[in-house]
Design a protein around this motif. Structure first.
Motif, mmCIF file in Angstrom:
data_model
loop_
_atom_site.group_PDB
_atom_site.id
_atom_site.type_symbol
_atom_site.label_atom_id
_atom_site.label_comp_id
_atom_site.label_asym_id
_atom_site.label_seq_id
_atom_site.Cartn_x
_atom_site.Cartn_y
_atom_site.Cartn_z
ATOM 1 N N PHE A 154 46.850 -16.906 -88.230
ATOM 2 C CA PHE A 154 47.805 -17.735 -87.488
ATOM 3 C C PHE A 154 47.503 -19.209 -87.698
ATOM 4 N N ILE A 155 46.235 -19.590 -87.579
ATOM 5 C CA ILE A 155 45.848 -20.991 -87.762
ATOM 6 C C ILE A 155 46.128 -21.439 -89.191
ATOM 7 N N THR A 156 45.953 -20.547 -90.148
ATOM 8 C CA THR A 156 46.158 -20.892 -91.556
ATOM 9 C C THR A 156 47.605 -21.260 -91.848
ATOM 10 N N TYR A 157 48.552 -20.509 -91.276
ATOM 11 C CA TYR A 157 49.962 -20.697 -91.615
ATOM 12 C C TYR A 157 50.762 -21.448 -90.542
ATOM 13 N N ALA A 158 50.111 -21.892 -89.468
ATOM 14 C CA ALA A 158 50.818 -22.635 -88.427
ATOM 15 C C ALA A 158 51.015 -24.087 -88.862
ATOM 16 N N ASN A 159 52.045 -24.727 -88.298
ATOM 17 C CA ASN A 159 52.223 -26.152 -88.562
ATOM 18 C C ASN A 159 51.149 -26.950 -87.836
ATOM 19 N N LYS A 160 51.095 -28.226 -88.097
ATOM 20 C CA LYS A 160 49.994 -29.046 -87.594
ATOM 21 C C LYS A 160 49.914 -29.030 -86.071
ATOM 22 N N LYS A 161 51.043 -29.194 -85.412
ATOM 23 C CA LYS A 161 51.055 -29.242 -83.949
ATOM 24 C C LYS A 161 50.587 -27.925 -83.356
ATOM 25 N N THR A 162 51.104 -26.804 -83.868
ATOM 26 C CA THR A 162 50.728 -25.487 -83.366
ATOM 27 C C THR A 162 49.271 -25.180 -83.684
ATOM 28 N N ARG A 163 48.816 -25.593 -84.862
ATOM 29 C CA ARG A 163 47.421 -25.355 -85.243
ATOM 30 C C ARG A 163 46.462 -26.072 -84.300
ATOM 31 N N ILE A 164 46.774 -27.324 -83.974
ATOM 32 C CA ILE A 164 45.899 -28.101 -83.085
ATOM 33 C C ILE A 164 45.852 -27.480 -81.691
ATOM 34 N N SER A 165 47.023 -27.092 -81.165
ATOM 35 C CA SER A 165 47.059 -26.489 -79.828
ATOM 36 C C SER A 165 46.314 -25.149 -79.804
ATOM 37 N N THR A 166 46.427 -24.380 -80.873
ATOM 38 C CA THR A 166 45.724 -23.097 -80.953
ATOM 39 C C THR A 166 44.209 -23.298 -80.991
ATOM 40 N N LEU A 167 43.756 -24.265 -81.760
ATOM 41 C CA LEU A 167 42.321 -24.554 -81.840
ATOM 42 C C LEU A 167 41.776 -25.052 -80.508
ATOM 43 N N LYS A 168 42.573 -25.829 -79.784
ATOM 44 C CA LYS A 168 42.141 -26.311 -78.465
ATOM 45 C C LYS A 168 41.934 -25.148 -77.501
ATOM 46 N N VAL A 169 42.908 -24.242 -77.451
ATOM 47 C CA VAL A 169 42.792 -23.088 -76.550
ATOM 48 C C VAL A 169 41.632 -22.198 -76.984
ATOM 49 N N LEU A 170 41.480 -22.011 -78.286
ATOM 50 C CA LEU A 170 40.385 -21.187 -78.797
ATOM 51 C C LEU A 170 39.027 -21.758 -78.383
ATOM 52 N N GLY A 171 38.877 -23.061 -78.521
ATOM 53 C CA GLY A 171 37.609 -23.684 -78.161
ATOM 54 C C GLY A 171 37.331 -23.658 -76.670
ATOM 55 N N LEU A 172 38.348 -23.995 -75.871
ATOM 56 C CA LEU A 172 38.157 -24.064 -74.424
ATOM 57 C C LEU A 172 38.007 -22.690 -73.787
#
Length: 295
Positions: free
Chosen positions: A90-108
């Motif tokens: 998902f992170i690989t093929y997501a656009n920049k905005k979606t990728r950043i939000s996904t990484l934030k939730v993953l980290g938190l």
């Protein structure tokens, strides 16, 4: 002859492992589509992030039980592995905005959140107390996991499309929830049984929504189609009238004089001149008549 409770627990535990494994594999067609199109389109990462966090919690909870949590550990360990693959894709093929939000939730959530829970439980609780605290946390987050598809259900209701809510996933989520519900009842574990009541209910609601918006047209959709048909006919009639020649009227061939363009004073002046000419003509005629008489 009735089987002992531990045998029923083993049966439902094995069934739960099999069905849950199928549930973990249900998004495979979705990610095949994502990989082919190289885009996450309208899909969301929250269900996969929530499922990963839930699997981590259940593994930690099952480790607190004396041997009775083995079947919980096996399936959730497999789930962690599969969900991690999904998140990476998902992170690989997501656009920049979606990728950043996904990484934030993953980290938190999956890193800091899980680490904080483990740290607090290890430092502040022991024995059965730790099991109860972890059980409560697992129940609370399992409710969030089962409620995560509500965002997809909202999209389905708003767009009246089931494109982003696969029926297979809803079906196996429901079967999994029912199976683990009976497993929790068999081992008399309130923390395992309770959240699966909600899971079974929400899974059934998803399937009902799928049937409604997949196979039945709503009145709004029918009204839209009718208005579209009327619009199409109106366009055709417009095209038809633009092609057909318009009838030629007499006024088009012989236009009337533009009297309305002549000033009123000029019209009066013309009338006076005509009257003067007529009087002069009459006077001349009278003079001629008199001359004839004298002759």
């Amino acid at each position: 002859m009735a089987l002992p409770h531990n045998v029923w627990a083993f049966v439902f535990g094995i069934m739960g492992n099999i069905i849950s494994f199928v549930v973990f594999l249900a998004p495979v067609p979705t990610f095949v589509r994502i990989c082919k199109k190289k885009s996450t389109e309208g899909f969301q990462s929250l269900p996969y992030l929530s499922a990963l966090f839930s699997a981590l919690l259940w593994i930690y909870y099952a480790m607190q039980k004396d041997g009775s949590g083995l079947l919980l550990i096996t399936i959730n360990a497999v789930g962690c592995f599969i969900e991690t693959i999904y998140i990476v894709l998902f992170i690989t093929y997501a656009n920049k905005k979606t990728r950043i939000s996904t990484l934030k939730v993953l980290g938190l959530l999956n890193f800091l959140g899980f680490a904080a829970i483990v740290l607090v439980c290890e430092m502040l609780t022991k024995g059965s107390t730790r099991e109860k605290v972890l059980g409560g946390i697992c129940v609370g987050f399992s409710v969030i996991v089962f409620a995560a598809p509500l965002s997809i259900m909202r999209v389905v209701i708003r767009t009246r499309s089931v494109e982003f809510m696969p029926f297979s996933l809803s079906l196996f989520l429901t079967l999994s929830a029912v199976t683990w519900l009976f497993y929790g009842l068999a081992i008399k574990d309130f923390y395992v049984a309770l959240p699966n009541v909600l899971g079974a209910f929400l899974g059934a609601v998803q399937m009902i929504l799928y049937i409604i918006f997949k196979y039945y047209k709503t009145p709004v959709a029918e009204k839209t189609e009718k208005s579209k048909t009327v619009t199409d006919h109106s366009i055709d009639m417009t095209k038809l009238t633009s092609v057909m020649p318009t009838p030629v009227s007499d006024t088009a061939v012989h236009p009337p004089p533009a009297i309305h363009d002549v000033p009123e004073s000029q019209i009066q002046e013309t009338k006076v001149k005509n009257q003067n000419m007529a009087s002069l003509k009459d006077q001349n005629n009278k003079d001629l008549e008199n001359q004839n008489q004298f002759k």
